[in-house]
Design a protein around this motif. Structure first.
Motif, PDB file in Angstrom:
ATOM      1  N   THR A 199       8.879   6.317   1.030  1.00 31.33           N
ATOM      2  CA  THR A 199       8.166   5.136   0.526  1.00 31.33           C
ATOM      3  C   THR A 199       8.332   3.978   1.505  1.00 31.33           C
ATOM      4  OG1 THR A 199      10.069   4.183  -0.621  1.00 31.33           O
ATOM      5  CG2 THR A 199       8.725   5.763  -1.858  1.00 31.33           C
ATOM      6  N   ASP A 250       6.131   1.894  -2.288  1.00 32.56           N
ATOM      7  CA  ASP A 250       4.771   2.426  -2.159  1.00 32.56           C
ATOM      8  C   ASP A 250       4.793   3.808  -1.506  1.00 32.56           C
ATOM      9  OD1 ASP A 250       3.535   0.243  -3.319  1.00 32.56           O
ATOM     10  OD2 ASP A 250       3.474  -0.865  -1.429  1.00 32.56           O
ATOM     11  N   ASP A 289       0.293  -3.728  -1.078  1.00 27.46           N
ATOM     12  CA  ASP A 289       0.228  -3.988  -2.523  1.00 27.46           C
ATOM     13  C   ASP A 289      -0.110  -5.456  -2.764  1.00 27.46           C
ATOM     14  OD1 ASP A 289       0.687  -4.417  -5.258  1.00 27.46           O
ATOM     15  OD2 ASP A 289       2.258  -2.890  -5.316  1.00 27.46           O
TER      16      ASP A 289
END
Lengths: 328, 328, 328, 328, 328, 328
Positions: free
Chosen positions: A163, A168, D104
């Motif tokens: 990640t 993410d 994000d």
């Protein structure tokens, strides 16, 4: 039954239309929508995925497909060494760019997957121009819809991280971790060549990859053994399994290909790149990609010229594999 | 007693602060003033010397330290091959740029010497980002304050000339002549590697160097023997003497590092550069520099990326030497 | 009888006029009109032919001579390895640019031929800076006015094509087909080194060349054998015949020389280029050219720096051959 | 009570540290973490938000803050016309870059909002360097935490669109629609100046803005009336309300500022830009931003130089407003 | 007695030698050594001074003369508005570059002074291409050897500072302070136009200048009044005194002329620059310079094209003044 | 009867295909071969003519059409001021590039003429992207096949010269002399706006043009009167005659459009360019071109962005004229 060479799939003559002229489709091939490709008799489709929202460092790969197409019009029809003429033995077309959503990763992954699933279902072999490396994931979801494939991966990074940032899971540093987790590639049949660059602490990506059975060949090992030896091993690992080839332009040394987001010095030159792709001839290739060309970091187009010269090399071996399967 | 790794000297995580973010100190290390460095526990100080008024040809190296810092934020923490993490075993800090006077050479030489004398007196190992090559002279005045040091020097020029123009003795073509004259380096323990390019008539610099005992290895000899053999000889020459490393970016071939004032074609690639620095491991290294990066001749930053990638290589072997001495 | 070194043909000292100063003639040599060259005692004349209207792809080589001159002022007087100082043993001058007509090929070919015929008739050895490769044809008409010469040709293309577009026989892709047809070069004594890149279908140029007896050495053969072996063969082929050297900058890999119209990846580096030219020493050289430097595709001047560095290499071996003939 | 000028907040003298030297904080101001700013006595904080994942067209603004800082070191201390010296009357510091998550959007919006809420709560006036224009939204969430503010907005686009692509509500084309919906800016007190460029069909953004009461001044109206008249109206609209200033670099004509993702021709020159900012003096300014500088599209730094020159203009009027409020 | 037009001083026809061809002297004029100029009948000499060691900020102006010459070959012979053909009414020649010493300011000032004193003594009017602005000082020592001259000075900076760094009195920020102190220019007859940019604290340079009687016209006053009005005042101030014109390329807005070391936004466009120079017609002009073109900051040559276009404007009014004095 | 808007002629939505994606046809319009255009219902065809062999100075315009197409994908559908949506009221298509022969001018002129004659015969209005200015001649042969047309010509040069070099009558400096001689344009109805730059001696082109009745408006007259007044005169001159518009990108000041072969400083900005094209609305326009964009001199694409932004302006007024004629 198809006849080759098919006159519909021949680039226009450079004697009538000089190579600098015309709307630049890939290698000046006909432009056909993905949904019309099967009916038109396309064997190999070249697609762009103009995407860089999985990029953790320097962006710009979304502009890659266009610059690659621009430079691709300097490619002539026949390979100088193998004398393969991909347009003579297979029907190759430019299938345009896949629709992407630059502000939504999940949406984009879905769109790309859908297109590739349909193409592969229809027997069309995909050759992809990225875009950042995350796009290999939805492409593989299409290519491997009937089971995991083998993969030969040229890159300076493993892209096996778990990640980034706040957990993410979908960035250009993670596609092959996901692909292994999703059963799209068989880690025992994955070779990564050219790995280099400084590491985050722990070297967790490498450790994880090795634990799955991925064969990781660092640039030091590569230069010590020579490309012929390394490629012999790679061929042995994938055997006759359906094999995908993923080529990150940052595999090449940045003096040859500065237009990329995460360059690492100490890489191979372009002659070596040509040799390693030529060494793929005879494998059961089912798809390939060239990713991470970022035009804003090389407006001169030199990087894209390297990129499309190598896309032509990939096309030749893909075309050969496709033509071979026709008679299998 | 110092504890390692010291949390005060760790770069911020790239997961919290992406590598393109933040005010760019070298490798995102803490920024500490030279006068506070010893008290803060710094082992190795990275300093910029933004200077090019010793340049006889194309200027711009005064902008080197800033562009090097900018690119340095793409460096991660761990060496991929040696697995050295310099931040884990030594306290490394960015000590900022030394104050220079661009219109007065003598004034500047004095200022630089003063800073380095103080650092070395306090046991801090200096790693310098130039600046043109003249700056190695005042740095050596600091490093060698207790006696001459050995030197391994990577460059396409000897920088052993006597004077320029109207008898000027302090230019970027003369620092090591001065350093030998001043007793800062022991010519019997100086190796120059990579020398090439057209010559002024007489080749006086080379003749003088040889007469002092300097070992000059031309690029032709270098390629004929290979880097491993050359570096073995270099290691033998310096032995266990305190050794300084001076790396002029024009050692690298200009296709890899065009951003420099006096490029010479026919040089080594960056993989070779990495190997020659790695071959310094185990020597008694007491300082190093990377000079002659000139950003106006490469605004893309590619040259600076080569420069900082090699600065990290230098840092790893310096850190290792520093850690080793700690337990000696 | 001429005395050497002739003070009239020495570049000004870089100690009085720094290399970045002054109106840039080639290597800061005296500028003499072609019609005055013989009387002035010139042995070797360097000329520009600012021409690119024979270019079938990307133009710009008309700007080559000027950028080559600009960079040439960084060249010093003496060769580092052979220690040849061409200005000490021969009278070398910049003879300016030949007058060209950018909108009329036939007119231009005639003008260039006229100038070179006159120079060669007067015993002056020409060293030419192009311009696109078509200019080698009228140069050869001058050089070979007394019979065909041998040729060593460094290039990624054969330039042996017959016609382009609507049957045009005079483009930068055809000069050596014309030169063989016109009896200017003896195909049995022509060697082409470095051939690569994708091909038009049929590979007609290569087939035709081989049929005439031209020895074509692809880049794959070149790298497999090594430059020493290849050059030994090239020397054997030309023997002691009067030999012309034509060097297309696209022989060099485009990472070293991006400023050219038709780059092909996978080429040699500049160290190799230096070696192949140095291997020409001792041949009976009667002229040379460096063509296809296109500044608009490399405003940085890096390509031109490679070009003039190699022009100096060519000058050294030409000067040696010229001095040798003097005493023959 | 604070004393001005505070010696802790003065840039180092350019006579001791030439402007090209040193680690580049904004205008060479002290670098203080946001959480320490209040305690340190900071009045105005300059922050970078290295973000471009809200970009719908050409990315690169994530690299904006660093290039702006680099160029900012050429700024001297005093305004030539107003003679305001912001460092003499207010404590200004560089608060670094806010931590962002490039993959994000929601995560990033939250992080930015948090930092700005805290700063504003502590009485620190924020001056922000983007980053794409989406970042104005979380900044406004901080600035307007006690109620809607007025806004003067310089841009070629309204950024009042509703959604992009697949219904995405948070892109750099939507921040002020969201800000109005969230009650952060009072549309009756919003002026948009410089609007131009081709439109998506329907001109929905303009219609919606007008319906809310936003005053939209096209570039045609701007040039017809002149900047003085336009700015008088803008001042009247915001009155003495707390007012935020948002400046998109694409307001400036792209010949002055090519380094941006969505340039529109036909814009004002930089002299006009200086005048419109100077005309803000005397307003009750509570924050400002400069967004959309995208270094990959202008590696020369010219755009960033325009950007920081205007950031200094913004700082002068912000400093004046801040100093004025101190005695209110 | 001289006859005009003198065939020896006409550029070659662009119909015979296209403008991109030939060794680039200024405007393709004959190249004559300064010491031969008087005897050859030169009226106006164009000289380069390749110098930037007086530069306090970003270097590179040493490369100015060469790039200016390169671009100058695009200039045709006749002024479109005044229809002045300087080559028809005066003998203009390129006198090459003055020998400079890049590592010694005092040495260089002396060399330049010597050349200009001799030229002016011989009645030759000098037009100089810099180099940084310090070179105006030794030029003025030549021009004003018989008493102070008036000066019209276009610049964004006053260059009236006293010292830099460690008390250095000779930098590109101080030439006119020195020139006033040395009695080379009469401060009551000096006009400075276009002054702008942020200031060091105290604005000492401006205060000092005003105290001497220098008329300083800021860019704000310039734009408010218009160029015609400003130039009328400038003409009145200098009257019929011998007048020198100094033009710093940073007077022009950096979007037109980015290739300079210390750009300041908000400047005039090139049309305005043409008008202010044309407004000098009829004055008793005795010399002029164009300084601070720094090619490394604009390799495209756009800045140099502005520079030489304005040098041609200066040449036209200088030629007119020179021809007028001939009959006075 | 045609229905508008015709769904076949709408660009894809930027919400589905972001503007950076897809093979770049002009404004993302459908790509139709010229021979199929009439049958397909095309009203206005946009064509490229990738040609620069008529160029007398710096080449590269052959690469213009491709770069213009690349940038054109940033154009949205609706004009911000006139609110014209050309795709809603006319069928506009990209008809590709005309086949050219880069080494044969006569051949190329014939090919272009043939295509345009056929298009115009079929009622299709041509909008052309050059290529150098010579291409306006064969285009006019097509447009004016039924008699001379009026012309409004924006340029810094008249292009009314007679011959170049060795009497060549067909270069980019002669098209309108030929067009007048051939009776393609009525000189009494020709207006040339923006003329500037140095002149060849004699100003013969201007004298000849005036003698034919051409109205030549210099840039000085243009700025003195203002664009509104100038355009009113231009409209009066052409009246309701069929009118062609030729726009040379070098009309724009080179700071806005550096990517051209023969730039002249002192030109209008892009806002002025937009206004002069908008002032053409209501005229009986029958064709237009945008020529001389030379990408090698502006790889950034800024010039092409100006070019296509103005092509869109031209398209709007052409579309309006075409739609108006439909109901006439």
């Amino acid at each position: 039954m198809k006849q080759y060479p098919d006159p519909r799939f021949q680039p226009p003559s450079a004697m009538d239309y000089p190579r600098f002229s015309g709307v630049p489709s890939f290698m000046r091939l006909p432009l056909i929508a993905p949904e019309d490709a099967a009916k038109a008799g396309v064997d190999i489709g070249i697609l762009g995925v103009p995407w860089d929202s999985g990029t953790t460092n320097r962006p710009g790969a979304r502009h890659g497909p266009r610059q690659l197409r621009d430079l691709s019009t300097m490619i002539r029809s026949t390979h100088a060494v193998s004398e393969i003429s991909p347009f003579a033995q297979t029907n190759v077309a430019d299938l345009g760019d896949v629709s992407v959503n630059p502000t939504d990763t999940a949406d984009t992954l879905g769109r790309v997957e859908l297109v590739y699933k349909s193409l592969v279902l229809n027997g069309i072999v995909p050759l992809t121009a990225g875009g950042d490396h995350l796009i290999s994931l939805p492409v593989l979801r299409g290519v491997a819809q009937n089971g995991p494939v083998a993969m030969i991966h040229f890159d300076s990074h493993t892209d096996l991280n778990d990640t980034y940032f706040n957990g993410d899971k979908y960035t250009h540093g993670t596609p092959f971790r996901r692909a292994i987790e999703e059963g799209l590639i068989d880690p025992q049949k994955v070779v990564q060549i050219g790995i280099r660059g400084t590491n985050y602490e722990g070297l967790e990506d490498i450790a994880w990859g090795k634990a799955q059975g991925v064969r990781i060949i660092t640039i030091e090992e590569y230069f010590a053994r020579g490309y012929a030896d390394v490629m012999a091993e790679a061929r042995a690992i994938v055997g006759d399994a359906p094999t995908y080839v993923s080529f990150d332009i940052d595999y090449v040394d940045p003096s040859f290909a500065p237009g990329t987001g995460t360059p690492e010095i100490g890489g191979p030159n372009t002659f070596e790149c040509q040799q390693v792709i030529r060494a793929l001839r005879g494998l059961n290739l089912v798809g390939a990609d060239m990713v991470e060309v970022s035009p804003p970091f090389d407006p001169s187009g030199g990087t894209a010229w390297v990129g499309v010269s190598l896309i032509f090399e990939l096309l030749c071996v893909l075309s050969d594999a496709t033509a071979t399967r026709r008679f299998a």
